[in-house]
Write an enzyme that holds these catalytic residues in place. Structure first.
Site, PDB file in Angstrom:
ATOM      1  N   GLU A 142       4.600  -5.186   7.207  1.00  0.00           N
ATOM      2  CA  GLU A 142       3.860  -4.073   7.819  1.00  0.00           C
ATOM      3  C   GLU A 142       4.250  -3.826   9.271  1.00  0.00           C
ATOM      4  OE1 GLU A 142       2.517  -6.481   5.950  1.00  0.00           O
ATOM      5  OE2 GLU A 142       1.010  -5.655   4.593  1.00  0.00           O
ATOM      6  N   GLY A 159       0.607  -5.134   0.715  1.00  0.00           N
ATOM      7  CA  GLY A 159      -0.543  -5.236  -0.188  1.00  0.00           C
ATOM      8  C   GLY A 159      -0.182  -5.873  -1.519  1.00  0.00           C
ATOM      9  N   GLU A 185      -0.398  -9.474  -0.859  1.00  0.00           N
ATOM     10  CA  GLU A 185      -1.827  -9.771  -0.671  1.00  0.00           C
ATOM     11  C   GLU A 185      -2.561  -9.771  -2.013  1.00  0.00           C
ATOM     12  OE1 GLU A 185      -1.870  -6.629   2.236  1.00  0.00           O
ATOM     13  OE2 GLU A 185      -2.659  -7.983   3.768  1.00  0.00           O
ATOM     14  N   ALA A 197       0.858  -1.185   0.000  1.00  0.00           N
ATOM     15  CA  ALA A 197       0.000   0.000   0.000  1.00  0.00           C
ATOM     16  C   ALA A 197       0.894   1.234   0.000  1.00  0.00           C
ATOM     17  CB  ALA A 197      -0.897  -0.023   1.225  1.00  0.00           C
TER      18      ALA A 197
END
Ligand code: CAA
Length: 258
Positions: A132, A109, A112, A65
């Site tokens: 993260e 992300g 993911e 992200a």
């Protein structure tokens, strides 16, 4: 809408989506995720497309992200906007197979996103991780749920808690990726796999995807019953007649529903 963060192309019956924020190593923001969702749904609805490939650059599939976008956010900002996960489920609505072709970093992300795809093909340069914890947060787009299912609880804990990265060979050993190929062959191999899938009967392809995904959602007995019903239903298709006749006649099948 014109796309700013992705490139969209077709190769025969394969839809190709390239994440394209090179300066930010394809960090995912809302705009990119909106564009990705729109492009995926457009390919899903396109009768000329039988499978989809998502790829990034040589250096990064996606580095997670976009940290710059969310760094200053309050709890209410992230809760209200749901940041990149706002339309994350769009990817799950895609009924045609989606292959992630991963080179370089697939972190946070990005990892993911790869796990949301149906098949992950990795270049030998690929590195996966959920770092993260180094940012004072945890994975927020399914990492704590999909990673243990993909690679075991022990390895998911290791990756999420130590933030270490996993190379392509370890990712393949662990079951996160289906195959590892030389980096310069990545796109060709992913497109070839997608082209094979796109040549089969689309109803059986979509039902195989749906049935395998069901394995992650329901108890075994229910999943097996679901599979049996779907298997029965495929005998109502012309392509089942054609596929089996072609086998017996020792010729290539000509599937109508592709
Ligand atoms: N968000 C925003 N920008 C990013 C980014 C990210 N996730 N990852 C990299 N970038 C930017 C860098 O800030 C840098 O920009 P500038 O040139 O303007 O400084 C540029 O991309 C190149 O990055 P580096 O200079 O850091 O490149 P490197 O080769 O030295 O390191 C890296 C590469 C190891 C991937 C490193 O960039 C890195 O650790 N990135 C962050 C990885 C991360 O923590 N991802 C998780 C994000 S949170 C998340 O994803 C939450 C969730 O689950 C939904």
């Amino acid at each position: 809408m014109p796309y700013e963060n992705i490139l969209v192309d077709t190769r025969g019956r394969v839809g190709l989506i390239t994440l394209n924020r090179p300066k930010q190593l394809n960090a995912l923001n809302d705009r990119l995720m909106d564009e990705l969702g729109e492009a995926l749904l457009a390919f899903d609805a396109d009768e000329g497309i039988g499978a989809i490939v998502i790829t990034g650059s040589e250096k990064a599939f996606a580095a997670g992200a976009d940290i710059a976008a969310m760094a200053g956010w309050s709890y209410m900002d992230v809760h209200r906007s749901q940041y990149i996960t706002r339309n994350w489920e769009t990817i799950r609505r895609v009924r045609k197979p989606v292959i992630a072709a991963v080179a370089g970093f697939a972190l946070g992300g990005g990892c993911e996103l790869a796990m949301m795809c149906d098949i992950v093909i990795a270049a030998d340069s690929a590195r996966f991780g959920q770092p993260e914890i180094k940012l004072g947060v945890i994975p927020g787009a399914g990492g704590t749920q999909r990673l243990p299912r993909a690679v075991s609880k022990a390895k998911a804990m290791d990756l999420c808690l130590t933030a270490r990265l996993m190379d392509a060979a370890e990712a393949e050993r662990s079951g996160l990726v289906s195959r590892v190929v030389p980096a310069d062959r990545l796109l060709d191999e992913a497109l070839a796999a997608a082209q094979i899938i796109a040549g089969f009967s689309l109803p059986s392809v979509m039902m195989a995807k749906e049935a395998i995904n069901r394995a992650y959602e329901v108890p075994l007995a229910e999943g097996v019953t679901f599979e049996r019903r779907v298997f029965h239903s495929l005998f109502a298709t012309e392509d089942q007649k054609e596929g089996m006749a072609a086998f017996l006649e020792k010729r290539a099948p000509q599937f109508r529903h592709r």
